[in-house]
Design a protein around this motif. Structure first.
Motif, short mmCIF file in Angstrom:
data_model
loop_
_atom_site.label_atom_id
_atom_site.label_comp_id
_atom_site.label_asym_id
_atom_site.label_seq_id
_atom_site.Cartn_x
_atom_site.Cartn_y
_atom_site.Cartn_z
N MET A 285 0.84 -1.17 0.00
CA MET A 285 0.00 0.00 0.00
C MET A 285 0.88 1.23 0.00
O MET A 285 1.95 1.25 0.62
CB MET A 285 -0.89 -0.02 1.23
CG MET A 285 -1.79 1.16 1.25
SD MET A 285 -2.80 1.15 2.69
CE MET A 285 -3.32 2.81 2.56
N ILE A 286 0.42 2.26 -0.68
CA ILE A 286 1.12 3.53 -0.73
C ILE A 286 0.15 4.63 -0.35
O ILE A 286 -0.99 4.64 -0.82
CB ILE A 286 1.67 3.81 -2.15
CG1 ILE A 286 2.71 2.77 -2.55
CG2 ILE A 286 2.25 5.22 -2.25
CD1 ILE A 286 3.13 2.84 -4.00
N ILE A 287 0.60 5.55 0.47
CA ILE A 287 -0.12 6.78 0.78
C ILE A 287 0.83 7.91 0.42
O ILE A 287 1.98 7.91 0.88
CB ILE A 287 -0.51 6.87 2.27
CG1 ILE A 287 -1.39 5.69 2.67
CG2 ILE A 287 -1.19 8.21 2.56
CD1 ILE A 287 -1.58 5.55 4.16
N GLU B 259 -12.86 -5.06 0.85
CA GLU B 259 -12.85 -5.65 -0.48
C GLU B 259 -11.41 -5.75 -0.93
O GLU B 259 -10.54 -5.01 -0.47
CB GLU B 259 -13.66 -4.80 -1.47
CG GLU B 259 -13.03 -3.46 -1.79
CD GLU B 259 -13.83 -2.66 -2.82
OE1 GLU B 259 -15.08 -2.64 -2.75
OE2 GLU B 259 -13.19 -2.04 -3.68
N ALA B 260 -11.16 -6.69 -1.82
CA ALA B 260 -9.83 -6.83 -2.42
C ALA B 260 -10.00 -7.35 -3.84
O ALA B 260 -10.99 -8.00 -4.17
CB ALA B 260 -8.96 -7.77 -1.60
N HIS B 261 -9.01 -7.03 -4.68
CA HIS B 261 -9.02 -7.42 -6.08
C HIS B 261 -7.80 -8.29 -6.37
O HIS B 261 -6.72 -8.05 -5.83
CB HIS B 261 -8.96 -6.17 -6.97
CG HIS B 261 -9.93 -5.11 -6.56
ND1 HIS B 261 -11.29 -5.21 -6.78
CD2 HIS B 261 -9.75 -3.94 -5.91
CE1 HIS B 261 -11.89 -4.13 -6.30
NE2 HIS B 261 -10.97 -3.35 -5.76
N LYS B 262 -7.96 -9.26 -7.24
CA LYS B 262 -6.84 -10.12 -7.62
C LYS B 262 -6.07 -9.58 -8.83
O LYS B 262 -4.89 -9.84 -8.98
CB LYS B 262 -7.33 -11.53 -7.96
CG LYS B 262 -7.80 -12.31 -6.77
CD LYS B 262 -8.16 -13.72 -7.16
CE LYS B 262 -8.60 -14.52 -5.94
NZ LYS B 262 -8.86 -15.92 -6.28
N HIS B 263 -6.76 -8.83 -9.69
CA HIS B 263 -6.16 -8.48 -10.97
C HIS B 263 -6.09 -6.98 -11.26
O HIS B 263 -5.88 -6.59 -12.40
CB HIS B 263 -6.89 -9.20 -12.11
CG HIS B 263 -6.83 -10.69 -11.95
ND1 HIS B 263 -5.66 -11.41 -12.13
CD2 HIS B 263 -7.78 -11.59 -11.60
CE1 HIS B 263 -5.90 -12.68 -11.89
NE2 HIS B 263 -7.18 -12.82 -11.57
N VAL B 264 -6.31 -6.14 -10.25
CA VAL B 264 -6.12 -4.70 -10.43
C VAL B 264 -5.48 -4.09 -9.19
O VAL B 264 -5.67 -4.57 -8.06
CB VAL B 264 -7.42 -3.92 -10.76
CG1 VAL B 264 -8.01 -4.33 -12.07
CG2 VAL B 264 -8.42 -4.00 -9.64
N ILE B 265 -4.74 -3.05 -9.44
CA ILE B 265 -4.26 -2.14 -8.41
C ILE B 265 -5.23 -0.97 -8.44
O ILE B 265 -5.55 -0.46 -9.51
CB ILE B 265 -2.83 -1.65 -8.71
CG1 ILE B 265 -1.85 -2.81 -8.70
CG2 ILE B 265 -2.41 -0.56 -7.73
CD1 ILE B 265 -0.48 -2.46 -9.29
N LEU C 77 -4.62 -9.02 3.46
CA LEU C 77 -5.55 -10.13 3.25
C LEU C 77 -5.32 -11.31 4.20
O LEU C 77 -6.26 -12.01 4.56
CB LEU C 77 -5.43 -10.66 1.82
CG LEU C 77 -6.05 -9.85 0.72
CD1 LEU C 77 -5.84 -10.55 -0.61
CD2 LEU C 77 -7.51 -9.64 0.96
N GLN C 78 -4.07 -11.57 4.56
CA GLN C 78 -3.74 -12.73 5.39
C GLN C 78 -4.44 -12.70 6.73
O GLN C 78 -4.60 -13.74 7.38
CB GLN C 78 -2.22 -12.81 5.58
CG GLN C 78 -1.43 -12.92 4.30
CD GLN C 78 -1.89 -14.07 3.41
OE1 GLN C 78 -2.11 -15.17 3.88
NE2 GLN C 78 -2.04 -13.81 2.12
N PHE D 239 -2.76 -2.46 -3.47
CA PHE D 239 -2.31 -3.59 -4.27
C PHE D 239 -3.21 -4.80 -3.98
O PHE D 239 -4.01 -4.77 -3.04
CB PHE D 239 -0.84 -3.89 -3.96
CG PHE D 239 0.07 -2.77 -4.38
CD1 PHE D 239 0.53 -2.68 -5.69
CD2 PHE D 239 0.45 -1.79 -3.47
CE1 PHE D 239 1.35 -1.64 -6.08
CE2 PHE D 239 1.27 -0.74 -3.86
CZ PHE D 239 1.73 -0.67 -5.17
N PRO D 240 -3.10 -5.89 -4.76
CA PRO D 240 -3.99 -7.02 -4.55
C PRO D 240 -3.98 -7.60 -3.13
O PRO D 240 -5.00 -8.15 -2.69
CB PRO D 240 -3.51 -8.04 -5.58
CG PRO D 240 -3.06 -7.19 -6.72
CD PRO D 240 -2.37 -6.02 -6.03
#
Length: 150
Positions: A1-3, A62-68, A85-86, A123-124
């Motif tokens: 992650m970036i801020i 929510e989280a995505h597998k194929h997009v940032i 996610l872990q 990130f994913p």
């Protein structure tokens, strides 16, 4: 992650062209931009949306597998809790068509308030919980840059 701050977008030119193009789009966007999708590159698009923030969302993380996701509010601000996610348990099956899974809400590892020059890159592996208000619930207009990853 970036801020980070929109003042630092030139840094991303050497890191990732899609993120850089997305940040330029955000920085140059008029707050009155129409809602909808805007293609940026072959692997990135901007999605302009608006909605009312809430004290608590109804779906969790929510989280995505194929997009940032690069997220920024061009009108008002939004608080986004996040967690790796872990640490989380899915509460829906992965939606292949829409590329997301929802996860039960749990104490976040951190939060970011986007808008007022601050953006976030998820990130994913970064589950994020949008729709949270930064104070009182209210209207926001937001740009999300969707960068495809494998």
């Amino acid at each position: 992650m970036i801020i980070d701050s929109l003042n630092n977008i030139e840094f991303y030119k050497s890191i990732n062209n899609d993120i850089y193009e997305g940040l330029k789009f955000i920085k140059n966007a008029d707050p009155e931009i129409a809602l909808g999708d805007y293609p940026l590159t072959d692997t990135a698009k901007a999605v302009v949306m608006e909605y009312e923030t809430k004290i608590k969302n109804h779906f969790g993380y929510e989280a995505h597998k194929h997009v940032i996701d690069v997220q920024y509010c061009i009108k008002n601000t939004e608080r986004i809790p996040w967690s790796n996610l872990q640490r989380l348990t899915p509460n829906t099956e992965y939606n292949v068509e829409k590329d997301f899974t929802f996860f039960d809400m749990k104490e976040p590892q951190g939060e970011v308030v986007i808008g007022n020059d601050i953006f976030a890159v998820f990130f994913p592996e970064d589950a994020h919980a949008p729709v949270y208000s930064d104070g009182e619930p209210g209207y926001i207009k937001k740009i999300v840059i969707k960068v495809k990853v494998q």
